[in-house]
Write an enzyme that holds these catalytic residues in place. Sequence first.
Site, short mmCIF file in Angstrom:
data_model
loop_
_atom_site.label_atom_id
_atom_site.label_comp_id
_atom_site.label_asym_id
_atom_site.label_seq_id
_atom_site.Cartn_x
_atom_site.Cartn_y
_atom_site.Cartn_z
N GLY A 329 0.83 -1.20 0.00
CA GLY A 329 0.00 0.00 0.00
C GLY A 329 0.86 1.24 0.00
N GLU A 330 0.37 2.32 0.62
CA GLU A 330 1.06 3.61 0.72
C GLU A 330 1.13 4.35 -0.61
OE1 GLU A 330 4.95 3.25 2.43
OE2 GLU A 330 4.26 2.18 4.21
N GLY A 331 0.91 3.67 -1.73
CA GLY A 331 1.16 4.24 -3.04
C GLY A 331 2.41 3.69 -3.68
#
Length: 574
Positions: A329-331
């Site tokens: 996640g997080e980008g």
Amino acid sequence: MAAVNSAGNTAGSVLDRTLRAVGPPDAEAVARARARHDALAKPRGALGVVEDLGAQLAGLAGTCPPPAPEPAGLAVFAGDHGVHRQGVSPWPQEITAAMVSTFLSGGAVVNALARQAGARVLVVDVGVAADLPPAPGLLDRKVRAGTDDLSERPAMSRREAVAAVEVGIEVADDLVARGCRCLLTGDMGIANTTPAAALVAAFTGGTPEQVTGRGTGIDDDTWAGKVAVVGRALDLHRPDAADPLGVLAALGGLEHAATVGFLLGAAAARIPVVLDGIAAGAAALVARALAPEAVGAFVAGHVSAEPAARLALTALGLRPVLDLDLRLGEGSGAVLALPVIRAAAAVLTEVATLDEVATLDDVATLDDVAAGGADGRRARRPRRILVLGGARSGKSTTAERLAGEAGTGPVTYLATGPRPTADDPEWAERVRTHRERRPPDWTTVETADLVTHLKADEPERTEPLLIDCLSTWLTRMMDEAGCFGTEHHSPAQEPVTAQDPAAALAAEVDALVAAWESTSRTVVAVSNEVGGGVVPATTSGRLFRDELGVLNARIAAASDEVWLLTAGIPQRLR
């Protein structure tokens, strides 16, 4: 807040206006992109998905070749989840707030990846269950402090869901207004794969077992409990995909809702938006249900290891750029895909067509090119590159490197500054250092007549040009036009023109910009970036600063690449 109408939208709201702005890609630009790919000096279809990405970018921009999708802006939406109390994650909920602090300090994985890719990172608190202190890079857009437990009641109200969606729209609008030409999704929220799985099930018909993954790395017993939680939520709410906002309110998280708005905002602005992982995939399903044509702006950065991610992308008809078994996640996956997306635009812009490689009399096939049947020099497409920077920032060194890489032969170096004289040893030393740094086969021409050199487009004139620099050229033009005050002239010196100084200067600048725009030669130009310093104390100084700012902006607008040097560090702006 505007009232919610029966269709689930909000009449007159930011969301409603955004939905009306979403439209299909430009079919003509897509067709031109595909035709150009077929005409490039490569086998048809040889670049696979990269060709599809290029056509998608062209369709969004409405032009081919498409503009470079840069700079890129990444929004990390953060929120907490009431379903966490069901034991679906081994991590404490407080990790969400801790990770927000890590993002803001620049120490998270996505920060490192974003620095490598040249993407801006913005963190948005849309629903963290803690009070976060103000900090640079943090937007406080909290709709509420975490959601309710979706397995027992709706995660949020419909009104709260709309508010979170509109946060995402406004963040997208702001990043686009600040110059971003590509947006990337990011998320942070402990336990957020549970609502994401439930959303994917609601829009794809997947079973709880099919959509539920192991998130942050749960064991078999925890996974079984997580499957049961997703199942209970689906049984409780009986989600109706025809009411996407109702589904989002019942099952989603605040960061999912904000990501929905972020995706819609990008689509309305006709800007590509890169999906990261399962949270973005779930949000994309909601966004598509609200505005089916929005999918034309979506790029799947990667396919997450979460099983629901592949289901979501399949339902959306998106092919991932990367498949690296990521589940952070997080980008992170969106940022890793960014160079490939930029390359898709660069191919359409920079690669020569067979007609540009050689005429039909010279070469008929790519095999002839490989065999040397065409003049290899003609296969290079011209590039216009502007390198900006302050004094001693390394801009000339960078420009020399770029010019050397731009052609196959020596470079013609157009030196626009005054010739060194004995009464100015410091300037003479600068000139000597520059000359000694250049390769011996480069040609140096001391001239202010840049237009003539830019127009020298004969086939045999294939060597790149390096102009160093536009600042000294402008100084000379302003001096000759009589723009400066008496402090810049000796008593015996008079302007060489009787024209109005402003008109004379404008004519010179217009001619240079026109030659820059139309040249078929590869050219690199250096210029000073002077707009960020102290306001000059003299009228002439302020005039020069303003005129150079305008010249830089006009040259940059007509350039294929723009670089900025700060403290010796080059950053590509375009």
